[in-house]
Scaffold this active site. Structure first.
Site, PDB file in Angstrom:
ATOM      1  N   GLU A 171       0.730  -5.315  -0.730  1.00  0.00           N
ATOM      2  CA  GLU A 171       0.247  -4.848  -2.414  1.00  0.00           C
ATOM      3  C   GLU A 171       2.111  -4.424  -3.128  1.00  0.00           C
ATOM      4  O   GLU A 171       1.445  -4.584  -4.462  1.00  0.00           O
ATOM      5  CB  GLU A 171      -0.448  -3.609  -2.276  1.00  0.00           C
ATOM      6  CG  GLU A 171      -1.194  -3.235  -3.182  1.00  0.00           C
ATOM      7  CD  GLU A 171      -1.943  -2.246  -2.944  1.00  0.00           C
ATOM      8  OE1 GLU A 171      -2.499  -1.395  -1.780  1.00  0.00           O
ATOM      9  OE2 GLU A 171      -2.608  -1.863  -3.775  1.00  0.00           O
ATOM     10  N   SER A 227      -7.924   4.847   0.600  1.00  0.00           N
ATOM     11  CA  SER A 227      -7.442   5.984   0.768  1.00  0.00           C
ATOM     12  C   SER A 227      -8.975   7.210   0.557  1.00  0.00           C
ATOM     13  O   SER A 227     -10.421   6.779   0.855  1.00  0.00           O
ATOM     14  CB  SER A 227      -7.093   6.471  -0.766  1.00  0.00           C
ATOM     15  OG  SER A 227      -5.643   6.198  -1.182  1.00  0.00           O
ATOM     16  N   GLN A 259     -10.530  -2.522  -1.614  1.00  0.00           N
ATOM     17  CA  GLN A 259      -9.860  -2.193  -0.490  1.00  0.00           C
ATOM     18  C   GLN A 259     -10.590  -0.487  -0.439  1.00  0.00           C
ATOM     19  O   GLN A 259     -10.388   0.174  -0.823  1.00  0.00           O
ATOM     20  CB  GLN A 259      -8.720  -1.688  -1.063  1.00  0.00           C
ATOM     21  CG  GLN A 259      -6.951  -0.876   0.149  1.00  0.00           C
ATOM     22  CD  GLN A 259      -6.205  -0.835  -0.871  1.00  0.00           C
ATOM     23  OE1 GLN A 259      -6.199  -0.112  -1.854  1.00  0.00           O
ATOM     24  NE2 GLN A 259      -4.681  -1.109  -0.246  1.00  0.00           N
ATOM     25  N   GLY A 260     -10.525  -0.192   0.371  1.00  0.00           N
ATOM     26  CA  GLY A 260     -11.415   0.967   1.833  1.00  0.00           C
ATOM     27  C   GLY A 260      -9.908   2.164   2.110  1.00  0.00           C
ATOM     28  O   GLY A 260      -9.700   2.424   3.561  1.00  0.00           O
TER      29      GLY A 260
HETATM   30  C1  FAD Z   1      -5.769   2.957 -10.870  1.00  0.00           C
HETATM   31  C2  FAD Z   1      -6.053   3.458  -9.014  1.00  0.00           C
HETATM   32  C3  FAD Z   1      -6.655   2.001  -8.222  1.00  0.00           C
HETATM   33  C4  FAD Z   1      -7.366   2.376  -7.314  1.00  0.00           C
HETATM   34  N1  FAD Z   1      -7.238   1.295  -5.981  1.00  0.00           N
HETATM   35  C5  FAD Z   1      -7.480   1.998  -5.117  1.00  0.00           C
HETATM   36  C6  FAD Z   1      -7.976   0.945  -4.248  1.00  0.00           C
HETATM   37  O1  FAD Z   1      -8.914   0.603  -4.237  1.00  0.00           O
HETATM   38  N2  FAD Z   1      -8.154   1.526  -3.248  1.00  0.00           N
HETATM   39  C7  FAD Z   1      -7.262   2.151  -2.531  1.00  0.00           C
HETATM   40  O2  FAD Z   1      -7.717   2.715  -1.112  1.00  0.00           O
HETATM   41  N3  FAD Z   1      -7.255   3.736  -3.412  1.00  0.00           N
HETATM   42  C8  FAD Z   1      -6.781   3.271  -4.583  1.00  0.00           C
HETATM   43  N4  FAD Z   1      -6.617   3.714  -5.156  1.00  0.00           N
HETATM   44  C9  FAD Z   1      -5.976   5.619  -5.107  1.00  0.00           C
HETATM   45  C10 FAD Z   1      -3.952   5.224  -4.705  1.00  0.00           C
HETATM   46  O3  FAD Z   1      -3.064   4.437  -3.604  1.00  0.00           O
HETATM   47  C11 FAD Z   1      -3.983   6.852  -4.763  1.00  0.00           C
HETATM   48  O4  FAD Z   1      -4.053   7.696  -5.371  1.00  0.00           O
HETATM   49  C12 FAD Z   1      -2.228   7.377  -3.908  1.00  0.00           C
HETATM   50  O5  FAD Z   1      -1.881   6.135  -2.699  1.00  0.00           O
HETATM   51  C13 FAD Z   1      -2.107   8.890  -4.731  1.00  0.00           C
HETATM   52  O6  FAD Z   1      -2.554   9.703  -3.154  1.00  0.00           O
HETATM   53  P1  FAD Z   1      -3.631  10.683  -4.298  1.00  0.00           P
HETATM   54  O7  FAD Z   1      -4.088   9.803  -4.818  1.00  0.00           O
HETATM   55  O8  FAD Z   1      -4.237  11.711  -2.480  1.00  0.00           O
HETATM   56  O9  FAD Z   1      -2.289  12.271  -4.508  1.00  0.00           O
HETATM   57  P2  FAD Z   1      -1.720  12.817  -3.111  1.00  0.00           P
HETATM   58  O10 FAD Z   1      -1.197  12.447  -1.812  1.00  0.00           O
HETATM   59  O11 FAD Z   1      -2.505  14.096  -3.419  1.00  0.00           O
HETATM   60  O12 FAD Z   1      -0.237  13.516  -4.200  1.00  0.00           O
HETATM   61  C14 FAD Z   1      -0.584  14.551  -5.450  1.00  0.00           C
HETATM   62  C15 FAD Z   1       1.359  14.547  -5.679  1.00  0.00           C
HETATM   63  O13 FAD Z   1       1.723  14.609  -4.807  1.00  0.00           O
HETATM   64  C16 FAD Z   1       2.905  13.403  -4.665  1.00  0.00           C
HETATM   65  N5  FAD Z   1       2.970  13.964  -2.718  1.00  0.00           N
HETATM   66  C17 FAD Z   1       1.835  13.729  -2.310  1.00  0.00           C
HETATM   67  N6  FAD Z   1       3.343  13.526  -1.034  1.00  0.00           N
HETATM   68  C18 FAD Z   1       4.433  13.980  -0.922  1.00  0.00           C
HETATM   69  C19 FAD Z   1       5.320  13.798  -0.190  1.00  0.00           C
HETATM   70  N7  FAD Z   1       5.530  13.778   0.760  1.00  0.00           N
HETATM   71  N8  FAD Z   1       7.237  14.057  -0.770  1.00  0.00           N
HETATM   72  C20 FAD Z   1       6.972  13.627  -2.626  1.00  0.00           C
HETATM   73  N9  FAD Z   1       5.678  13.585  -3.239  1.00  0.00           N
HETATM   74  C21 FAD Z   1       4.555  13.851  -2.417  1.00  0.00           C
HETATM   75  C22 FAD Z   1       2.336  12.161  -5.180  1.00  0.00           C
HETATM   76  O14 FAD Z   1       3.474  12.439  -5.074  1.00  0.00           O
HETATM   77  C23 FAD Z   1       1.480  12.942  -6.242  1.00  0.00           C
HETATM   78  O15 FAD Z   1       2.731  13.026  -7.293  1.00  0.00           O
HETATM   79  C24 FAD Z   1      -5.768   3.512  -6.657  1.00  0.00           C
HETATM   80  C25 FAD Z   1      -5.516   4.706  -7.513  1.00  0.00           C
HETATM   81  C26 FAD Z   1      -5.415   4.355  -8.857  1.00  0.00           C
HETATM   82  C27 FAD Z   1      -4.647   5.133  -9.784  1.00  0.00           C
END
Ligand code: FAD
Length: 390
Positions: A246, A131, A128-129
């Site tokens: 998902e 993020s 899944q691409g």
């Molecule tokens: C084990 C694992 C597997 C993954 N696999 C995939 C994958 O296969 N493909 C893929 O595309 N992605 C994948 N991801 C990515 C995942 O979807 C993102 O990490 C997730 O959506 C959070 O985004 P971020 O890491 O950019 O955090 P950020 O968006 O930077 O958030 C940082 C913090 O701020 C909080 N925050 C942000 N905005 C708000 C808001 N509006 N209100 C309240 N709080 C907020 C968040 O909840 C978090 O605590 C994976 C992540 C993990 C940990």
């Protein structure tokens, strides 16, 4: 409501139990969790066996190659495979549990013919691409761009946290096809061949030491326009379908695993004396058992909704939020039962528990963080206003 198996369901359960009883004793032990190519081979070989025996895509409709089972039969499938200790879905997670269902719901007849059989038989693995750096929780901020050139899109940008990218054949990819449009409207959902020129995968190491996910770099990669699922610039709507699967149904099998783990944990607590000595722990285990019982009801709801209307509704976020938090509490409780044995991975009784606890830290982040699920539940389920609006 009658929650006992009907005669047809009982026959399905018996048939599956018999088959599992025959095939599982011959299965080789699972490979080293650090070795993703071996894990791909193991997981896809198991998927092939399910396919040959008529148990692949149990809950998918027959017209897309599934078995057309009822929601109750799918839940029986999850219960029985878990009870028997069958392999986890593993490398097939994205394909079977959200990319495939999205193509089944939104793809053309040709796209279904092209991609669904490979997912069901285990021949092709997906990742899944979605993020990107700067587009995780705020997914609509994504910047990977796709420019139309004849029958192709030319795609450039980068993705982050792409689970299983190293061993995947295909990627469900979000791209910006109209940079001038409002940000939710200029996105398209493409199928990227992972072996296309210009695709670079750079593995990232997790806390567990595994290269579970990767960075993905896309340098002028040509993707046929025929690989677009849904209309151009309508990818946000298709993405909501993917995320509903998902968040709403993909972790269903893990609820069964957690319920079993709770029973094992109670046994462990009895053996090491904590059960007698700590009434607070007994109460916590009981409360958690009740929560997992409720989560199983939510699974039943979401699976029925998916099979009735094609896609789980916004209640998917209720499930994702409650499940990922309950799972973390379960393994925190395991650490309390194990005491100092939970602090190290040292070939001891606690290793599995410790590994699951470390792994589980990611559950409230992956597939959308708990904070984001709370926002969705507040606005789309409870109908509360968005921040700043009366
Ligand atoms: C084990 C694992 C597997 C993954 N696999 C995939 C994958 O296969 N493909 C893929 O595309 N992605 C994948 N991801 C990515 C995942 O979807 C993102 O990490 C997730 O959506 C959070 O985004 P971020 O890491 O950019 O955090 P950020 O968006 O930077 O958030 C940082 C913090 O701020 C909080 N925050 C942000 N905005 C708000 C808001 N509006 N209100 C309240 N709080 C907020 C968040 O909840 C978090 O605590 C994976 C992540 C993990 C940990």
């Amino acid at each position: 409501m009658d929650l006992q198996d009907t005669p047809a369901e009982a026959a399905f359960r018996r048939g599956l139990r018999d088959w599992l009883g025959k095939v599982l004793p011959d299965l080789p032990p699972p490979p080293d969790p650090l070795d993703w190519p071996a894990r791909r081979a193991y997981d896809t070989a198991w998927q092939r066996r399910l396919y040959d025996a008529g148990y692949a895509g149990v809950h998918w409709p027959r017209e897309v190659g599934g078995q057309g089972a009822t929601p109750a039969e799918y839940l029986i499938f999850l219960e029985e495979t878990e009870r028997a200790g069958a392999p986890y879905v593993g490398a097939n997670f994205v394909g079977l549990l959200h990319a495939g269902p999205t193509i089944a719901a939104e793809g053309t007849a040709e796209q279904r013919r092209r991609w669904l059989p490979g997912i069901l038989s285990g021949a092709e693995v997906w990742c899944q691409g979605f993020s990107e750096p700067g587009a995780g929780s705020d997914l609509a901020a994504l910047r990977t761009r796709a420019v139309r050139d004849g029958d192709d899109y030319v795609v450039s940008g980068s993705k982050l946290w792409t689970s299983h990218a190293e061993v995947a054949d295909w990627c469900e990819l979000l791209v910006r096809t109209d940079p001038a449009a409002p940000r939710h409207r200029g996105i398209s959902w493409l199928v990227l061949p992972m072996d296309a020129p210009g695709v670079t995968v750079r593995p990232l190491r997790t806390l567990m030491g595994t290269a579970e996910f990767a960075e993905l770099f896309l340098d002028e990669v040509r993707v046929p326009v025929a690989n677009r699922v849904g209309a151009e610039n309508d990818g946000w709507r298709v993405t909501m379908v993917t995320l509903s699967f998902e968040r709403g149904t993909a972790f269903a099998g893990e609820v069964v695993a957690c319920r079993r783990a709770l029973v094992e944990l109670a046994g462990l607590a009895r053996r090491n004396g904590v059960w007698e000595a700590d009434p607070g722990l007994r109460r916590s285990l009981g409360l958690l058992a009740a929560r997992f019982g409720a989560l199983w009801r939510l699974v039943q709801w979401n699976v029925s909704e998916a099979q009735g209307g094609g896609v789980p509704g916004p209640g998917a976020s209720v499930f994702k939020l409650c499940f990922s938090e309950a799972r973390q509490e379960l393994y925190d409780l395991a650490a309390a039962v194990l005491g100092s044995g939970a602090l190290v991975l040292a070939d001891g009784e606690g290793d599995d528990w410790t590994a699951q606890r470390l792994q589980g830290l990611s559950y409230t982040i992956a597939a959308g963080t708990s904070q984001i699920q709370r926002n969705i539940v507040a606005q789309r389920v409870l109908g509360l206003p968005k921040p700043g609006r009366a």
